[in-house]
Design an enzyme around this catalytic site. Structure first.
Site, PDB file in Angstrom:
ATOM      1  N   ALA A  71       5.423  -9.505 -13.628  1.00 36.57           N
ATOM      2  CA  ALA A  71       4.025  -9.467 -14.057  1.00 36.57           C
ATOM      3  C   ALA A  71       3.139  -9.514 -12.819  1.00 36.57           C
ATOM      4  CB  ALA A  71       3.741 -10.668 -14.951  1.00 36.57           C
ATOM      5  N   GLY A 110       9.115 -10.212 -15.203  1.00 33.45           N
ATOM      6  CA  GLY A 110       8.744  -9.238 -16.218  1.00 33.45           C
ATOM      7  C   GLY A 110       9.433  -7.898 -15.996  1.00 33.45           C
ATOM      8  N   GLU A 113      12.619  -8.178 -17.545  1.00 39.60           N
ATOM      9  CA  GLU A 113      12.391  -8.199 -18.999  1.00 39.60           C
ATOM     10  C   GLU A 113      12.176  -6.781 -19.535  1.00 39.60           C
ATOM     11  OE1 GLU A 113       9.366 -11.369 -18.482  1.00 39.60           O
ATOM     12  OE2 GLU A 113      10.403 -12.356 -20.147  1.00 39.60           O
ATOM     13  N   GLU A 133      10.425 -16.685 -12.400  1.00 43.20           N
ATOM     14  CA  GLU A 133       9.256 -17.347 -12.985  1.00 43.20           C
ATOM     15  C   GLU A 133       9.265 -18.849 -12.733  1.00 43.20           C
ATOM     16  OE1 GLU A 133      10.866 -14.885 -14.332  1.00 43.20           O
ATOM     17  OE2 GLU A 133       9.568 -13.601 -15.556  1.00 43.20           O
TER      18      GLU A 133
HETATM   19  C1  3H9 Z   1       6.340 -12.850 -14.580  1.00 49.97           C
HETATM   20  O1  3H9 Z   1       6.908 -11.799 -14.454  1.00 49.97           O
HETATM   21  C2  3H9 Z   1       5.946 -13.446 -15.904  1.00 49.97           C
HETATM   22  C3  3H9 Z   1       6.582 -12.770 -17.074  1.00 49.97           C
HETATM   23  O2  3H9 Z   1       7.871 -13.293 -17.317  1.00 49.97           O
HETATM   24  C4  3H9 Z   1       5.827 -13.056 -18.344  1.00 49.97           C
HETATM   25  C5  3H9 Z   1       4.484 -12.488 -18.485  1.00 49.97           C
HETATM   26  C6  3H9 Z   1       3.909 -12.671 -19.859  1.00 49.97           C
HETATM   27  N1  3H9 Z   1       2.154  -9.831  -8.551  1.00 49.97           N
HETATM   28  O3  3H9 Z   1       6.570 -10.841  -0.950  1.00 49.97           O
HETATM   29  P1  3H9 Z   1       5.994  -9.718  -0.204  1.00 49.97           P
HETATM   30  C7  3H9 Z   1       2.354  -8.960  -3.491  1.00 49.97           C
HETATM   31  S1  3H9 Z   1       5.886 -13.751 -13.233  1.00 49.97           S
HETATM   32  C8  3H9 Z   1       1.158  -9.565  -7.696  1.00 49.97           C
HETATM   33  O4  3H9 Z   1       5.362  -9.996   1.102  1.00 49.97           O
HETATM   34  P2  3H9 Z   1       8.604  -8.610   0.205  1.00 49.97           P
HETATM   35  C9  3H9 Z   1       2.367 -10.065  -2.452  1.00 49.97           C
HETATM   36  O5  3H9 Z   1       1.383 -11.021  -2.712  1.00 49.97           O
HETATM   37  C10 3H9 Z   1       6.326 -12.749 -11.832  1.00 49.97           C
HETATM   38  N2  3H9 Z   1       1.365  -9.366  -6.376  1.00 49.97           N
HETATM   39  O6  3H9 Z   1       7.048  -8.526  -0.029  1.00 49.97           O
HETATM   40  C11 3H9 Z   1       2.123  -9.278  -1.190  1.00 49.97           C
HETATM   41  O7  3H9 Z   1       0.742  -9.018  -1.107  1.00 49.97           O
HETATM   42  P3  3H9 Z   1       0.001  -8.962   0.316  1.00 49.97           P
HETATM   43  C12 3H9 Z   1       7.761 -12.830 -11.518  1.00 49.97           C
HETATM   44  C13 3H9 Z   1       2.611  -9.459  -5.915  1.00 49.97           C
HETATM   45  O8  3H9 Z   1       9.036  -7.197   0.404  1.00 49.97           O
HETATM   46  C14 3H9 Z   1       2.845  -7.956  -1.438  1.00 49.97           C
HETATM   47  O9  3H9 Z   1       3.000  -7.864  -2.855  1.00 49.97           O
HETATM   48  N3  3H9 Z   1       8.033 -12.111 -10.305  1.00 49.97           N
HETATM   49  C15 3H9 Z   1       3.687  -9.727  -6.766  1.00 49.97           C
HETATM   50  O10 3H9 Z   1       8.935  -9.632   1.217  1.00 49.97           O
HETATM   51  C16 3H9 Z   1       4.207  -7.882  -0.796  1.00 49.97           C
HETATM   52  O11 3H9 Z   1       4.953  -9.033  -1.184  1.00 49.97           O
HETATM   53  C17 3H9 Z   1       8.003 -12.706  -9.093  1.00 49.97           C
HETATM   54  O12 3H9 Z   1       7.764 -13.883  -8.981  1.00 49.97           O
HETATM   55  C18 3H9 Z   1       3.425  -9.910  -8.146  1.00 49.97           C
HETATM   56  N4  3H9 Z   1       4.423 -10.167  -9.028  1.00 49.97           N
HETATM   57  O13 3H9 Z   1       9.223  -9.139  -1.169  1.00 49.97           O
HETATM   58  C19 3H9 Z   1       8.327 -11.831  -7.913  1.00 49.97           C
HETATM   59  N5  3H9 Z   1       4.821  -9.764  -6.022  1.00 49.97           N
HETATM   60  O14 3H9 Z   1       0.645  -7.832   1.051  1.00 49.97           O
HETATM   61  C20 3H9 Z   1       7.387 -12.120  -6.788  1.00 49.97           C
HETATM   62  C21 3H9 Z   1       4.450  -9.497  -4.771  1.00 49.97           C
HETATM   63  O15 3H9 Z   1      -1.424  -8.747  -0.049  1.00 49.97           O
HETATM   64  N6  3H9 Z   1       7.578 -11.238  -5.672  1.00 49.97           N
HETATM   65  N7  3H9 Z   1       3.128  -9.308  -4.683  1.00 49.97           N
HETATM   66  O16 3H9 Z   1       0.249 -10.298   0.958  1.00 49.97           O
HETATM   67  C22 3H9 Z   1       8.580 -11.362  -4.761  1.00 49.97           C
HETATM   68  O17 3H9 Z   1       9.472 -12.170  -4.903  1.00 49.97           O
HETATM   69  C23 3H9 Z   1       8.529 -10.494  -3.549  1.00 49.97           C
HETATM   70  O18 3H9 Z   1       7.217 -10.014  -3.406  1.00 49.97           O
HETATM   71  C24 3H9 Z   1       9.488  -9.268  -3.551  1.00 49.97           C
HETATM   72  C25 3H9 Z   1       9.175  -8.371  -2.319  1.00 49.97           C
HETATM   73  C26 3H9 Z   1      10.941  -9.755  -3.483  1.00 49.97           C
HETATM   74  C27 3H9 Z   1       9.300  -8.423  -4.774  1.00 49.97           C
END
Ligand code: 3H9
Length: 694
Positions: A71, A110, A113, A133
Site C-alpha cells: 500500500a 498489499g 495480497e 506490515e
Molecule cells: C500495506 O501494504 C498495508 C496493506 O496490507 C493493507 C492496506 C489496506 N509507500 O526503501 P527505499 C518509498 S503497508 C510509499 O529507499 P529500496 C520510500 O519512502 C506497506 N512509499 O528503496 C523511498 O522514497 P524516497 C507494506 C514507499 O530499493 C522510495 O520509495 N509494504 C513505499 O532500498 C525508495 O524506497 C512495505 O512496508 C510504500 N509502500 O527498497 C514495504 N515503499 O526516495 C516498504 C517505499 O522519497 N518498502 N517507498 O526516500 C520497502 O521495504 C522498500 O522500500 C523496498 C525497496 C524493499 C520495496
C-alpha cells in the site's frame, strides 16, 4: 513479444494484449506502491477483461525495480480514497477469467495480497515475498491474514506476518505461495502460463481454499505455542498479537467472517500510537540517508578495497561487514598473535552463522578468502578506504593518522571509528583533512545496523556521499553527525548515566532503574548495559583512587558480566541477581557524600533519565550536530534499542507533549543541580506549541 495494442491512458496502469491474454502493467515508480490511481487502474483493467469476450486470461505485472511493494504508506492517516485495497484484491479474485501475477523484485504487503488475489503466481528466482506490515505496526489488511495461511499454511503465515521478514521465491515455491519459478523473460513466461491455465475451471481462489487450515483446526494450541516461543521478541509490540489473532480467525471462522476480524484488528492498530510511531520511523530511516548542504552533482569515490587497522573485536566486526558484501579487506595488526587471534574470531563468527543455516560453507570461504591479514603498514597503501579501530586515545589515533598520511594513495578516505574523540583534531594532523571522516560502528559491528558518519569541519562532500552509499551496501543505516563529544548516540547516553548513578545514591536500586527502562521498552537498563559492556570502560585503572561507585566496583574486580560481577551478581549461566555488596557500596557513598536516601518513584526515574536525554537531543539539534530530529531517533532505535513503537526519543517527546517534558525537567531541576541545563530549543518549542518531528 508482438501484437501489443496499448490502451492510451495517463493512469499508472496500462493494458496491452498478447493473443487472448490481457497484460495489465503497473508503472508507478519507485516501488509500484498501490496508491489510489493504481487501485483504480487495476479495477478498471479487470472490468476490461470481464467485458471483452476475446480475453481468456489476465497477467498482472509491474515495470521498474519491483512488483507492488505494498500500500502507499504516504496515504495512511489521510481520508480514504476508493476503491480500497481489499476491494481491489476481491475484484481480482472474483474475476471470471484466470489472473496470473508475474512477480519480480519484492512483492510486499498489499503487493503480496494482490498476488494472493490472483489465481496463479509466477516469479523470477531472485524475487522475494513478504508481509512487512508488522514493521509498520500493522497487519496485512487486504485479506492477507486470511489468504496467506490458506495458501502457505498456518505456521508459515504466522512466521511471515509476525516477523515481516521476506522469503525467497524458492522458499515461497516450496510452501505453495508461488506456482512456477522462471528464468529469463518474466512476461513471456507469465503469458505462456496464462495460456496453459486459461481453460481450467473452477478457478483456484485463495479465499475458498481450506486444506492447509486443517492441521491448525485440529490443533488450535499451535497459536499459544507460537506466542510462547516468541514472547521475548514480541514484548511491548501490539501488532504481532493482532496478526496472530487475525490468523486465528482465519482458522476458526469462515473466510467472510475472518476478513471482518482482520478489518477490525487493522483499524484498531491503525488508530493506535504504535503504528503511527512505526510509520514515522519508516520514513525517518530513509530520510537519514539524505545529506544537507551537499552539491547535487557530487559523485562518490570508488571503494574497491578497504583497509582496517586493528584486529580486535571492533576491527574484526567492521571487516566482516565489507567481506560479507564482497569487498576485499586488508587488516593490519602490530603482532602476529593479535592478528591470528582476530582473524580466528572472524572465522569462528562466520562459522557460527553457517551452523545456524544463515550462510553456506562456501560463502564463509568466499568471505574469508577476501581477507588479507598483514603486519606491514605499507600493505594498506592501495586501499580506497581505511578505517582505524584502535584504542580510544587521541595520541594513538594521531600517530596512526600521521602514518596513514605518509603511506596512503591520494584520494583514499581516512576514517576513524572513534566513539567520542574530535575528528577535526585527528584530521588536522594530516595534510588532507578533506579526506578524513568518522565512521562510528556500534558493537558488535558485524551485527548492529547503525553507523554514525561523523562530518568533520573540512570533510569533503564526496567523502560523505561515499560513506553513506557504502553504508547501504554493507546493510547499515547511516546517520550524519557533527563533531561533538560522543556524537549523537553516546552524547545522549551521558546525562542518562549521570542521573541514573545519582539516583542510586539518593535511594533507587540498580534493579529499579533498570526495570523502569525495560518496562519502557528498552532491551536493558543503564546498569545492565554497563555490566554487559564492561564497568571498567573508561576507568582510570588505579584501584586506590575511588571517587564514585563505578571506581569502587572496578577496584574490587566487579567489571561486569565478564568477571561474573558488576552492578549485579551473576551465576554461571550469566543470570543476574541483586548484589548486597553493591548495595553496601552505594549506601556507604551516599553517607560519605551526605546524601539523604529517600523513596524514589518510577516517574522520577523517567524524568531524570529519559527526559534528560530528550533535552540533550534538543541541544544536539540546536547546535546542528544532527541534521534533523528524526536522525536522532534513527540513532537511538538502531544503536541502542529504543523501542521503535515509541518512534525514538524525539518522536516520543513530541507524542508526550513538549510542555510535559519541560514541566518534568523543571520538577527535577533542583535535584539534578549543575549537571543539568535546559536546551533553549526545547523551551522555545514547548512554549510555542511546536514539535521536533512532523
Ligand atoms: C500495506 O501494504 C498495508 C496493506 O496490507 C493493507 C492496506 C489496506 N509507500 O526503501 P527505499 C518509498 S503497508 C510509499 O529507499 P529500496 C520510500 O519512502 C506497506 N512509499 O528503496 C523511498 O522514497 P524516497 C507494506 C514507499 O530499493 C522510495 O520509495 N509494504 C513505499 O532500498 C525508495 O524506497 C512495505 O512496508 C510504500 N509502500 O527498497 C514495504 N515503499 O526516495 C516498504 C517505499 O522519497 N518498502 N517507498 O526516500 C520497502 O521495504 C522498500 O522500500 C523496498 C525497496 C524493499 C520495496
Amino acid at each position: 513479444m508482438t501484437d501489443v495494442i496499448d490502451t492510451p491512458t495517463i493512469s499508472p496502469i496500462s493494458t496491452s494484449r498478447h493473443g487472448d491474454v490481457l497484460i495489465v502493467t503497473s508503472n508507478n515508480p519507485p516501488v509500484n506502491a498501490l496508491g489510489a490511481a493504481v487501485r483504480r487502474g487495476l479495477v478498471a483493467a479487470i472490468e476490461e477483461a470481464e467485458g471483452d469476450d476475446s480475453v481468456k486470461a489476465v497477467v498482472i505485472r509491474c515495470e521498474g525495480q519491483t512488483f507492488f511493494a505494498g500500500a502507499d504508506i504516504t496515504e495512511f492517516g489521510k481520508p480514504p480514497v476508493m476503491p480500497w485495497l481489499p476491494t481491489v484484491v476481491d475484484t481480482i479474485e472474483n474475476c471470471s477469467k484466470p489472473v496470473v501475477a508475474a512477480i519480480h523484485g519484492t512483492a510486499l504487503g498489499g503487493g503480496l495480497e494482490v498476488a494472493l488475489g490472483c489465481h496463479y503466481r509466477v516469479a523470477v528466482r531472485d524475487a522475494r515475498l513478504g508481509v512487512p506490515e508488522v514493521k509498520l505496526g500493522l497487519l496485512p489488511g487486504a485479506g492477507g491474514t486470511q489468504r496467506l495461511p490458506r495458501v502457505a499454511g498456518v505456521q508459515k503465515a504466522l512466521e511471515m506476518c509476525t516477523s515481516g521478514a521476506m522469503v525467497s521465491a524458492k522458499d515461497a515455491c516450496a510452501v505453495g505461495l508461488i506456482d512456477r519459478l522462471v528464468d529469463g523473460e518474466l512476461v513471456q513466461h507469465a503469458v505462456a502460463y496464462a495460456e496453459e491455465v486459461k481453460n481450467i475451471r473452477p478457478l483456484p481462489r485463495s479465499s475458498e481454499r481450506d486444506e492447509k487450515l486443517a492441521e491448525a483446526r485440529a490443533n488450535p494450541a499451535i497459536f499459544d505455542e507460537f506466542r510462547k516461543a516468541n514472547a521475548r521478541k514480541f514484548r511491548g509490540f501490539e501488532a504481532p498479537e493482532a496478526n496472530i489473532k487475525a490468523i486465528e480467525a482465519a482458522v476458526a471462522k469462515p473466510y467472510a467472517e475472518g476478513v471482518i476480524d482482520e478489518r477490525n484488528l487493522f483499524m484498531g492498530l491503525m488508530s493506535g500510537t504504535q503504528s503511527r510511531a512505526q510509520q514515522y520511523f519508516f520514513f525517518a530511516e530513509r530520510k537519514a540517508a539524505k545529506i544537507d548542504n551537499i552539491p547535487d552533482d557530487t559523485k562518490p569515490r570508488p571503494v574497491k578495497k578497504v583497509g582496517v587497522i586493528g584486529a580486535g573485536t571492533m576491527g574484526g566486526g567492521i571487516s566482516m561487514n565489507f567481506l560479507s558484501a564482497g569487498i576485499p579487506v586488508t587488516i593490519f595488526e602490530m603482532n602476529q598473535e593479535a592478528l591470528d587471534r582476530g582473524t580466528g574470531v572472524m572465522r569462528k563468527n562466520y562459522e557460527a552463522t553457517a551452523s545456524k543455516g544463515r550462510m553456506t560453507g562456501e560463502q564463509v570461504e568466499r568471505a574469508m578468502g577476501l581477507l588479507t591479514p598483514t603486519l606491514d603498514f605499507a600493505d594498506l597503501a592501495d586501499c580506497d578506504l581505511i578505517i582505524e579501530a584502535v584504542f580510544e586515545q587521541m595520541d594513538v589515533k594521531k600517530d596512526i593518522f600521521t602514518r596513514l598520511d605518509e603511506v596512503m594513495k591520494p584520494g583514499a578516505i581516512l576514517a576513524s571509528n572513534t566513539s567520542y574523540l574530535n575528528i577535526d583534531e585527528i584530521a588536522a594532523i594530516t595534510s588532507r583533512p578533506e579526506d578524513v571522516v568518522g565512521l562510528h560502528f556500534f558493537s558488535p559491528a558485524n551485527i548492529m545496523k547503525l553507523l554514525e558518519v561523523v562530518r568533520g569541519a573540512r570533510t569533503a562532500p564526496d567523502v560523505l556521499i561515499t560513506a553513506m552509499q557504502l553504508a547501504k551496501k554493507i546493510r547499515k543505516v547511516a546517520v550524519v553527525a557533527g563533531v561533538c563529544h560522543g556524537f549523537i548516540g553516546n552524547r545522549m547516553l551521558m546525562p542518562r548515566q549521570i542521573e541514573a548513578t545519582k539516583l542510586l545514591l539518593e535511594g533507587a536500586t540498580p534493579e529499579q532503574v533498570d526495570r523502569v527502562h525495560v518496562e519502557f521498552g528498552m532491551p536493558m537498563g543503564p546498569f545492565q548495559m554497563a555490566d554487559l559492556a564492561g564497568v571498567d570502560i573508561g576507568w582510570h585503572r588505579d584501584p586506590s583512587r575511588i571517587e564514585n561507585v563505578r571506581d569502587a566496583l572496578c577496584a574490587i574486580d566487579r567489571w561486569g558480566q565478564k568477571k561474573g560481577a558488576g552492578f549485579y551478581d551473576y551465576d554461571d549461566k550469566r543470570r543476574p541477581s541483586p548484589s548486597p555488596v553493591v548495595q553496601q557500596i552505594i549506601e556507604d557513598f551516599a553517607a560519605k557524600q551526605g546524601v539523604t536516601r529517600r523513596q524514589i518513584d518510577d516517574e522520577e526515574i523517567v524524568e531524570r533519565t529519559l527526559y534528560t536525554m530528550v533535552n540533550e537531543g534538543a541541544k544536539i539539534l540546536e547546535e546542528g550536530m544532527a541534521q534533523r530530529a528524526s536522525d536522532i531517533d534513527v540513532v537511538w532505535v538502531y544503536g541502542y534499542g529504543w523501542p521503535v513503537y515509541r518512534g525514538g526519543p524525539m518522536f516520543w517527546a513530541d507524542s508526550q507533549g513538549l510542555p510535559k517534558i519541560v514541566e518534568g525537567l523543571k520538577r527535577q531541576e533542583q535535584r539534578m543541580g549543575s549537571d543539568f541545563s535546559f536546551s533553549r530549543l526545547l523551551l522555545d518549542k514547548a512554549e510555542k506549541g511546536e514539535k521536533f518531528t512532523r
